[in-house]
Enzyme design. Structure first.
Site, PDB file in Angstrom:
ATOM      1  N   PRO A 163     112.866  65.483 101.345  1.00  0.00           N
ATOM      2  CG  PRO A 163     112.931  68.241 101.343  1.00  0.00           C
ATOM      3  CD  PRO A 163     113.450  67.030 100.648  1.00  0.00           C
ATOM      4  CB  CYS A 164     108.355  64.366 100.406  1.00  0.00           C
ATOM      5  SG  CYS A 164     108.314  63.135 102.175  1.00  0.00           S
TER       6      CYS A 164
END
Lengths: 260, 189
Positions: A163-164
Protein backbone atom coordinates in the site's frame (compact mmCIF):
# COMPACT_ATOMS: atom_id res chain seq x y z
CA UNK A 1 29.77 -51.30 -18.63
CA UNK A 2 29.76 -52.61 -22.17
CA UNK A 3 30.76 -49.34 -23.76
CA UNK A 4 34.09 -50.19 -25.28
CA UNK A 5 33.47 -49.59 -28.97
CA UNK A 6 32.51 -46.23 -30.37
CA UNK A 7 29.16 -47.40 -31.76
CA UNK A 8 27.87 -48.54 -28.43
CA UNK A 9 29.09 -45.30 -26.89
CA UNK A 10 27.17 -43.21 -29.42
CA UNK A 11 24.10 -45.40 -28.86
CA UNK A 12 24.34 -44.82 -25.12
CA UNK A 13 24.84 -41.09 -25.66
CA UNK A 14 21.64 -40.91 -27.72
CA UNK A 15 19.86 -42.40 -24.70
CA UNK A 16 20.86 -39.40 -22.59
CA UNK A 17 18.25 -37.15 -24.18
CA UNK A 18 16.19 -35.72 -21.37
CA UNK A 19 12.44 -35.79 -21.21
CA UNK A 20 10.84 -32.36 -21.41
CA UNK A 21 11.32 -30.51 -18.16
CA UNK A 22 7.85 -30.03 -16.76
CA UNK A 23 7.11 -26.45 -15.86
CA UNK A 24 10.05 -25.00 -17.79
CA UNK A 25 7.75 -22.69 -19.77
CA UNK A 26 6.16 -21.48 -16.52
CA UNK A 27 9.59 -20.38 -15.37
CA UNK A 28 10.14 -18.39 -18.55
CA UNK A 29 6.78 -16.71 -19.13
CA UNK A 30 4.86 -14.34 -16.95
CA UNK A 31 1.06 -14.63 -17.10
CA UNK A 32 -1.42 -11.82 -17.06
CA UNK A 33 -5.07 -11.42 -16.24
CA UNK A 34 -7.48 -8.68 -15.27
CA UNK A 35 -9.11 -8.43 -11.87
CA UNK A 36 -11.43 -5.93 -10.20
CA UNK A 37 -9.65 -3.61 -7.79
CA UNK A 38 -10.31 -0.55 -5.66
CA UNK A 39 -9.19 1.53 -8.62
CA UNK A 40 -11.48 -0.19 -11.09
CA UNK A 41 -10.23 -2.95 -13.35
CA UNK A 42 -6.56 -3.80 -12.93
CA UNK A 43 -4.03 -5.72 -15.01
CA UNK A 44 -2.04 -8.23 -13.01
CA UNK A 45 1.04 -10.22 -14.05
CA UNK A 46 2.33 -13.15 -12.04
CA UNK A 47 4.90 -15.94 -12.18
CA UNK A 48 5.05 -19.25 -10.36
CA UNK A 49 6.62 -17.36 -7.46
CA UNK A 50 3.76 -14.90 -7.01
CA UNK A 51 2.30 -11.61 -8.19
CA UNK A 52 4.91 -9.51 -9.97
CA UNK A 53 3.20 -6.47 -11.48
CA UNK A 54 -0.08 -4.60 -10.97
CA UNK A 55 -1.34 -1.59 -12.92
CA UNK A 56 -4.78 -0.03 -12.97
CA UNK A 57 -6.47 -0.35 -16.34
CA UNK A 58 -6.92 3.42 -16.32
CA UNK A 59 -3.16 3.98 -16.05
CA UNK A 60 -2.54 1.97 -19.24
CA UNK A 61 -5.58 3.41 -21.03
CA UNK A 62 -7.34 0.07 -20.70
CA UNK A 63 -4.90 -1.39 -23.23
CA UNK A 64 -3.45 -4.83 -22.53
CA UNK A 65 -0.63 -4.23 -25.02
CA UNK A 66 0.50 -1.10 -23.15
CA UNK A 67 0.51 -3.09 -19.93
CA UNK A 68 2.42 -5.97 -21.56
CA UNK A 69 5.00 -3.60 -23.01
CA UNK A 70 5.57 -1.97 -19.63
CA UNK A 71 5.97 -5.42 -18.12
CA UNK A 72 8.49 -6.58 -20.74
CA UNK A 73 10.51 -3.39 -20.46
CA UNK A 74 10.74 -3.80 -16.77
CA UNK A 75 11.18 -7.54 -16.32
CA UNK A 76 12.68 -8.64 -19.66
CA UNK A 77 10.33 -11.58 -19.72
CA UNK A 78 7.72 -12.68 -22.24
CA UNK A 79 4.10 -12.44 -21.15
CA UNK A 80 1.15 -14.63 -22.06
CA UNK A 81 -2.50 -14.58 -21.05
CA UNK A 82 -3.19 -16.69 -17.95
CA UNK A 83 -5.37 -19.55 -19.07
CA UNK A 84 -5.35 -21.28 -15.72
CA UNK A 85 -4.59 -18.92 -12.86
CA UNK A 86 -3.97 -20.76 -9.61
CA UNK A 87 -7.33 -20.58 -7.85
CA UNK A 88 -5.96 -19.68 -4.44
CA UNK A 89 -3.84 -16.89 -5.87
CA UNK A 90 -6.84 -15.55 -7.74
CA UNK A 91 -9.09 -15.48 -4.68
CA UNK A 92 -6.41 -13.85 -2.50
CA UNK A 93 -5.60 -11.36 -5.23
CA UNK A 94 -9.19 -10.28 -5.72
CA UNK A 95 -9.70 -9.82 -1.99
CA UNK A 96 -6.45 -7.89 -1.57
CA UNK A 97 -7.04 -5.66 -4.60
CA UNK A 98 -10.35 -4.69 -3.07
CA UNK A 99 -8.72 -3.70 0.18
CA UNK A 100 -9.21 -6.69 2.42
CA UNK A 101 -6.32 -7.86 4.57
CA UNK A 102 -5.32 -10.98 2.68
CA UNK A 103 -1.80 -12.23 2.28
CA UNK A 104 -0.85 -12.62 -1.38
CA UNK A 105 2.36 -14.24 -2.53
CA UNK A 106 4.55 -11.66 -4.28
CA UNK A 107 7.41 -12.22 -6.68
CA UNK A 108 9.85 -9.41 -5.83
CA UNK A 109 12.93 -10.97 -7.46
CA UNK A 110 15.06 -8.60 -9.43
CA UNK A 111 14.58 -5.72 -7.00
CA UNK A 112 17.52 -4.28 -5.09
CA UNK A 113 17.86 -4.95 -1.40
CA UNK A 114 16.90 -1.36 -0.64
CA UNK A 115 13.82 -1.54 -2.86
CA UNK A 116 12.75 -4.70 -1.14
CA UNK A 117 13.30 -3.18 2.31
CA UNK A 118 11.25 -0.12 1.36
CA UNK A 119 8.40 -2.25 0.07
CA UNK A 120 8.52 -4.52 3.12
CA UNK A 121 8.35 -1.53 5.48
CA UNK A 122 5.47 -0.06 3.46
CA UNK A 123 3.58 -3.33 3.59
CA UNK A 124 3.50 -3.04 7.39
CA UNK A 125 1.41 0.17 7.38
CA UNK A 126 -2.08 -0.86 8.50
CA UNK A 127 -5.16 0.06 6.52
CA UNK A 128 -6.62 3.40 7.56
CA UNK A 129 -3.25 4.83 8.62
CA UNK A 130 -0.51 6.82 6.94
CA UNK A 131 3.21 7.21 7.51
CA UNK A 132 5.65 9.82 6.21
CA UNK A 133 8.30 8.93 3.60
CA UNK A 134 10.92 9.51 6.28
CA UNK A 135 9.35 6.82 8.46
CA UNK A 136 9.65 4.29 5.64
CA UNK A 137 13.28 5.31 5.06
CA UNK A 138 14.06 4.74 8.71
CA UNK A 139 12.20 1.44 8.89
CA UNK A 140 14.08 0.34 5.77
CA UNK A 141 17.33 1.03 7.60
CA UNK A 142 18.38 4.14 5.63
CA UNK A 143 16.93 7.05 7.56
CA UNK A 144 18.37 9.71 5.28
CA UNK A 145 17.22 8.15 2.00
CA UNK A 146 13.84 9.87 2.13
CA UNK A 147 13.80 10.93 -1.51
CA UNK A 148 15.00 7.53 -2.60
CA UNK A 149 11.99 6.04 -0.84
CA UNK A 150 9.77 8.29 -2.94
CA UNK A 151 11.47 7.04 -6.12
CA UNK A 152 11.10 3.41 -5.10
CA UNK A 153 7.42 3.80 -4.25
CA UNK A 154 6.74 5.66 -7.50
CA UNK A 155 7.89 2.46 -9.21
CA UNK A 156 6.14 0.08 -6.82
CA UNK A 157 5.55 -3.02 -8.98
CA UNK A 158 2.57 -4.11 -6.91
CA UNK A 159 0.52 -1.06 -5.81
CA UNK A 160 -2.55 -1.80 -3.66
CA UNK A 161 -0.97 -5.13 -2.65
CA UNK A 162 1.87 -3.12 -1.13
CA UNK A 163 0.00 0.00 0.00
CA UNK A 164 2.29 2.78 -1.20
CA UNK A 165 -0.76 5.09 -1.13
CA UNK A 166 -0.42 5.09 2.68
CA UNK A 167 2.94 6.85 2.51
CA UNK A 168 2.51 10.63 2.67
CA UNK A 169 4.55 13.77 3.09
CA UNK A 170 5.74 14.77 6.55
CA UNK A 171 4.12 18.21 6.23
CA UNK A 172 0.58 16.85 6.22
CA UNK A 173 0.12 16.97 2.45
CA UNK A 174 -0.57 13.71 0.69
CA UNK A 175 2.15 13.92 -1.93
CA UNK A 176 2.13 12.18 -5.28
CA UNK A 177 0.83 8.79 -6.31
CA UNK A 178 1.73 6.71 -9.33
CA UNK A 179 -1.89 6.71 -10.46
CA UNK A 180 -2.49 10.37 -9.56
CA UNK A 181 -2.86 12.23 -6.26
CA UNK A 182 -6.67 12.22 -6.52
CA UNK A 183 -6.65 8.42 -6.40
CA UNK A 184 -4.40 8.49 -3.35
CA UNK A 185 -6.93 10.66 -1.56
CA UNK A 186 -9.82 8.48 -2.72
CA UNK A 187 -8.11 5.30 -1.43
CA UNK A 188 -7.22 6.82 1.93
CA UNK A 189 -10.69 8.25 2.48
CA UNK A 190 -12.18 4.87 1.62
CA UNK A 191 -10.01 3.42 4.39
CA UNK A 192 -11.52 5.97 6.82
CA UNK A 193 -8.38 8.05 7.20
CA UNK A 194 -9.56 11.41 8.54
CA UNK A 195 -7.62 13.50 6.06
CA UNK A 196 -9.44 16.71 7.02
CA UNK A 197 -8.38 16.34 10.62
CA UNK A 198 -4.79 15.55 9.64
CA UNK A 199 -4.74 18.66 7.44
CA UNK A 200 -6.27 20.81 10.20
CA UNK A 201 -3.65 19.61 12.70
CA UNK A 202 -0.88 20.28 10.18
CA UNK A 203 -2.12 23.85 9.74
CA UNK A 204 -1.65 24.31 13.50
CA UNK A 205 1.83 22.83 13.23
CA UNK A 206 0.81 19.54 14.85
CA UNK A 207 2.29 16.34 13.42
CA UNK A 208 2.16 14.08 16.49
CA UNK A 209 -0.60 13.49 19.00
CA UNK A 210 -0.19 12.29 22.56
CA UNK A 211 -2.48 11.25 25.37
CA UNK A 212 -1.81 12.70 28.81
CA UNK A 213 -3.45 9.67 30.44
CA UNK A 214 -1.24 7.03 28.83
CA UNK A 215 1.74 9.30 28.18
CA UNK A 216 2.09 7.83 24.70
CA UNK A 217 2.69 9.91 21.57
CA UNK A 218 1.64 8.72 18.06
CA UNK A 219 1.20 9.70 14.46
CA UNK A 220 -2.27 11.29 14.20
CA UNK A 221 -3.61 8.42 12.06
CA UNK A 222 -2.41 5.70 14.45
CA UNK A 223 -5.16 3.47 15.75
CA UNK A 224 -4.17 4.42 19.30
CA UNK A 225 -4.14 8.18 18.58
CA UNK A 226 -7.66 8.13 17.21
CA UNK A 227 -9.00 6.79 20.49
CA UNK A 228 -7.71 9.70 22.57
CA UNK A 229 -10.61 11.83 23.82
CA UNK A 230 -10.27 15.55 23.03
CA UNK A 231 -9.80 16.47 26.69
CA UNK A 232 -6.66 14.34 26.94
CA UNK A 233 -5.24 15.06 23.54
CA UNK A 234 -2.01 17.00 23.15
CA UNK A 235 -0.45 18.00 19.88
CA UNK A 236 3.27 18.26 19.14
CA UNK A 237 5.27 19.66 16.27
CA UNK A 238 8.19 17.27 16.71
CA UNK A 239 8.68 13.97 18.42
CA UNK A 240 11.54 15.57 20.35
CA UNK A 241 9.27 18.04 22.12
CA UNK A 242 6.85 15.26 23.01
CA UNK A 243 9.65 13.16 24.45
CA UNK A 244 10.97 16.20 26.35
CA UNK A 245 7.49 16.62 27.80
CA UNK A 246 7.68 13.06 29.15
CA UNK A 247 5.82 11.18 26.41
CA UNK A 248 6.84 7.74 25.19
CA UNK A 249 6.73 7.02 21.43
CA UNK A 250 3.98 4.57 20.51
CA UNK A 251 5.18 1.03 19.97
CA UNK A 252 2.61 0.44 17.25
CA UNK A 253 3.13 3.36 14.89
CA UNK A 254 6.77 3.93 15.99
CA UNK A 255 7.04 7.69 15.40
CA UNK A 256 10.72 7.38 16.35
CA UNK A 257 13.17 4.59 17.01
CA UNK A 258 15.08 6.47 19.65
CA UNK A 259 14.59 4.70 22.93
CA UNK A 260 13.66 6.91 25.81
CA UNK B 1 7.32 -26.21 -36.03
CA UNK B 2 10.37 -25.73 -38.32
CA UNK B 3 12.78 -22.91 -37.49
CA UNK B 4 11.97 -20.69 -40.48
CA UNK B 5 8.29 -20.70 -39.52
CA UNK B 6 9.23 -19.97 -35.91
CA UNK B 7 11.23 -16.96 -37.04
CA UNK B 8 8.27 -15.62 -38.97
CA UNK B 9 6.06 -16.17 -35.93
CA UNK B 10 8.57 -14.22 -33.83
CA UNK B 11 8.50 -11.34 -36.28
CA UNK B 12 4.69 -11.32 -36.30
CA UNK B 13 4.32 -11.40 -32.51
CA UNK B 14 7.38 -11.78 -30.34
CA UNK B 15 5.69 -13.20 -27.25
CA UNK B 16 3.38 -15.72 -28.87
CA UNK B 17 6.14 -16.64 -31.31
CA UNK B 18 8.45 -17.18 -28.39
CA UNK B 19 5.94 -19.55 -26.81
CA UNK B 20 6.23 -21.64 -30.00
CA UNK B 21 10.01 -21.45 -29.83
CA UNK B 22 10.02 -22.73 -26.25
CA UNK B 23 7.56 -25.51 -27.09
CA UNK B 24 9.62 -26.62 -30.10
CA UNK B 25 13.07 -26.44 -28.56
CA UNK B 26 12.66 -26.94 -24.82
CA UNK B 27 13.58 -30.61 -24.98
CA UNK B 28 16.81 -30.04 -26.91
CA UNK B 29 17.73 -27.05 -24.77
CA UNK B 30 17.02 -28.92 -21.56
CA UNK B 31 18.89 -32.04 -22.71
CA UNK B 32 21.97 -29.96 -23.48
CA UNK B 33 21.59 -27.94 -20.27
CA UNK B 34 21.49 -31.18 -18.30
CA UNK B 35 24.86 -32.25 -19.74
CA UNK B 36 26.47 -28.83 -19.34
CA UNK B 37 25.44 -28.22 -15.72
CA UNK B 38 27.57 -29.50 -12.93
CA UNK B 39 24.48 -30.60 -11.04
CA UNK B 40 21.21 -31.91 -12.54
CA UNK B 41 19.29 -29.56 -10.25
CA UNK B 42 20.94 -26.61 -12.04
CA UNK B 43 19.86 -27.74 -15.50
CA UNK B 44 16.37 -26.29 -15.29
CA UNK B 45 17.77 -22.97 -14.05
CA UNK B 46 20.24 -22.98 -16.91
CA UNK B 47 17.59 -23.79 -19.52
CA UNK B 48 15.21 -21.12 -18.20
CA UNK B 49 17.95 -18.52 -18.01
CA UNK B 50 19.13 -19.29 -21.52
CA UNK B 51 15.60 -18.89 -22.89
CA UNK B 52 15.20 -15.58 -21.03
CA UNK B 53 18.48 -14.30 -22.42
CA UNK B 54 17.38 -15.33 -25.88
CA UNK B 55 14.13 -13.45 -25.41
CA UNK B 56 15.89 -10.34 -24.19
CA UNK B 57 18.22 -10.45 -27.19
CA UNK B 58 15.31 -10.90 -29.59
CA UNK B 59 13.62 -7.80 -28.18
CA UNK B 60 16.55 -5.75 -29.38
CA UNK B 61 16.83 -7.37 -32.81
CA UNK B 62 15.52 -5.85 -35.99
CA UNK B 63 12.87 -7.96 -37.73
CA UNK B 64 15.25 -8.70 -40.65
CA UNK B 65 17.74 -10.18 -38.26
CA UNK B 66 15.10 -12.30 -36.55
CA UNK B 67 13.78 -13.52 -39.89
CA UNK B 68 17.22 -14.74 -40.96
CA UNK B 69 18.17 -16.25 -37.62
CA UNK B 70 19.33 -19.86 -37.49
CA UNK B 71 17.30 -20.48 -34.41
CA UNK B 72 18.44 -23.82 -33.01
CA UNK B 73 22.21 -23.25 -33.14
CA UNK B 74 21.63 -19.68 -31.94
CA UNK B 75 19.69 -20.91 -28.90
CA UNK B 76 22.26 -23.58 -28.13
CA UNK B 77 25.08 -21.04 -28.36
CA UNK B 78 23.28 -19.07 -25.67
CA UNK B 79 22.94 -22.22 -23.57
CA UNK B 80 26.67 -22.87 -23.91
CA UNK B 81 27.62 -19.29 -22.99
CA UNK B 82 25.21 -19.23 -20.07
CA UNK B 83 26.69 -22.50 -18.80
CA UNK B 84 30.21 -21.13 -19.09
CA UNK B 85 29.24 -18.02 -17.15
CA UNK B 86 27.59 -20.14 -14.49
CA UNK B 87 30.69 -22.36 -14.23
CA UNK B 88 32.93 -19.31 -13.95
CA UNK B 89 30.73 -17.75 -11.25
CA UNK B 90 30.57 -21.05 -9.38
CA UNK B 91 34.36 -21.30 -9.42
CA UNK B 92 34.55 -17.95 -7.69
CA UNK B 93 32.11 -18.88 -4.98
CA UNK B 94 32.55 -21.63 -2.42
CA UNK B 95 30.64 -24.84 -3.05
CA UNK B 96 27.18 -25.18 -1.64
CA UNK B 97 26.35 -28.58 -0.22
CA UNK B 98 24.85 -30.70 -3.01
CA UNK B 99 21.06 -30.61 -3.12
CA UNK B 100 19.27 -33.80 -2.31
CA UNK B 101 18.12 -35.42 -5.51
CA UNK B 102 15.41 -38.00 -5.22
CA UNK B 103 15.90 -41.06 -7.40
CA UNK B 104 13.93 -40.93 -10.60
CA UNK B 105 10.83 -43.06 -10.80
CA UNK B 106 11.34 -46.06 -13.08
CA UNK B 107 9.44 -45.55 -16.31
CA UNK B 108 6.61 -47.95 -17.05
CA UNK B 109 7.31 -50.66 -19.60
CA UNK B 110 10.92 -51.45 -18.82
CA UNK B 111 11.62 -54.09 -16.22
CA UNK B 112 13.25 -52.90 -13.05
CA UNK B 113 16.51 -54.65 -13.98
CA UNK B 114 16.60 -53.05 -17.42
CA UNK B 115 15.82 -49.68 -15.92
CA UNK B 116 18.47 -50.03 -13.25
CA UNK B 117 21.04 -51.00 -15.86
CA UNK B 118 20.02 -48.12 -18.10
CA UNK B 119 20.22 -45.68 -15.18
CA UNK B 120 23.67 -47.03 -14.32
CA UNK B 121 24.83 -46.56 -17.89
CA UNK B 122 23.39 -43.04 -18.00
CA UNK B 123 24.97 -42.09 -14.69
CA UNK B 124 28.39 -43.45 -15.61
CA UNK B 125 28.28 -41.88 -19.04
CA UNK B 126 27.12 -38.57 -17.60
CA UNK B 127 29.99 -38.65 -15.12
CA UNK B 128 32.68 -39.30 -17.73
CA UNK B 129 31.16 -36.74 -20.10
CA UNK B 130 31.70 -34.17 -17.36
CA UNK B 131 35.42 -34.98 -17.45
CA UNK B 132 35.84 -33.96 -21.08
CA UNK B 133 37.31 -30.57 -21.93
CA UNK B 134 34.50 -28.08 -22.49
CA UNK B 135 34.67 -27.89 -26.30
CA UNK B 136 34.77 -31.67 -26.69
CA UNK B 137 31.94 -32.13 -24.25
CA UNK B 138 29.76 -29.57 -26.03
CA UNK B 139 30.61 -31.12 -29.39
CA UNK B 140 29.79 -34.67 -28.29
CA UNK B 141 26.57 -33.63 -26.54
CA UNK B 142 25.33 -31.64 -29.54
CA UNK B 143 26.25 -34.30 -32.09
CA UNK B 144 25.38 -37.50 -30.26
CA UNK B 145 22.98 -36.70 -27.41
CA UNK B 146 20.68 -34.35 -29.29
CA UNK B 147 21.70 -35.39 -32.82
CA UNK B 148 22.65 -32.05 -34.40
CA UNK B 149 24.32 -32.13 -37.82
CA UNK B 150 28.04 -31.31 -37.74
CA UNK B 151 27.44 -27.95 -39.40
CA UNK B 152 25.25 -26.80 -36.51
CA UNK B 153 27.76 -28.12 -33.98
CA UNK B 154 30.39 -25.98 -35.71
CA UNK B 155 28.08 -22.98 -35.53
CA UNK B 156 27.58 -23.35 -31.80
CA UNK B 157 31.28 -23.86 -31.21
CA UNK B 158 32.10 -20.96 -33.51
CA UNK B 159 34.65 -22.98 -35.47
CA UNK B 160 35.01 -24.52 -38.97
CA UNK B 161 33.22 -27.80 -39.69
CA UNK B 162 36.47 -29.73 -39.73
CA UNK B 163 37.41 -28.51 -36.28
CA UNK B 164 33.96 -29.44 -34.96
CA UNK B 165 34.39 -32.94 -36.42
CA UNK B 166 37.70 -33.34 -34.72
CA UNK B 167 36.26 -32.15 -31.38
CA UNK B 168 33.52 -34.75 -31.74
CA UNK B 169 35.88 -37.55 -32.62
CA UNK B 170 38.48 -36.70 -30.00
CA UNK B 171 35.69 -36.44 -27.46
CA UNK B 172 34.37 -39.88 -28.36
CA UNK B 173 37.80 -41.47 -28.20
CA UNK B 174 38.50 -39.91 -24.87
CA UNK B 175 35.12 -41.10 -23.59
CA UNK B 176 36.05 -44.63 -24.63
CA UNK B 177 39.39 -44.34 -22.94
CA UNK B 178 37.82 -43.06 -19.75
CA UNK B 179 35.22 -45.83 -19.80
CA UNK B 180 37.74 -48.62 -20.36
CA UNK B 181 40.26 -47.65 -17.76
CA UNK B 182 40.82 -43.98 -17.84
CA UNK B 183 44.58 -43.95 -18.38
CA UNK B 184 44.83 -43.73 -22.16
CA UNK B 185 42.55 -40.69 -22.15
CA UNK B 186 45.30 -38.52 -20.78
CA UNK B 187 47.70 -39.00 -23.68
CA UNK B 188 46.01 -36.62 -26.13
CA UNK B 189 45.58 -33.77 -23.67
Amino acid sequence: MMCNDLDSITDALAGLTAPTAPGLADRIFGSWLTAPSRLGAAFVAFTGAGVQFVRSAESVRGDATVFAEAYRDRFGRPLRPAHRAPARLLVALQRALQGRQTPVRLDLRGLSEFERDVLTATSRIPAGQTRPYGWVAREAGRARAVRAVGSVLARNPVPLLIPCHRVVRADGLLGDYMFGAEHKEQLLRAEQVNLDEVAALARQGVYFVGSNTTGVVCFPTCHDARRITPAHRHGFRTIGTAVAAGYRPCRHCRPTTETV
Amino acid sequence: MPDDELCLALVADLDSGFADVVRTHERVVYSVALRLSSRPADAEDLAAEAFLRAYQALRGYHSDRIASLRLRPWLLTIVRNTARNAARDAARRPDLPPAFEPAEQPACGASVEQQVERDDVARELGAVLAQLPEAQRVAVVLRHVVGLPTSEVAEVLGCPDGTAKSHISRGLHRLRALLTGGVAGRTDR
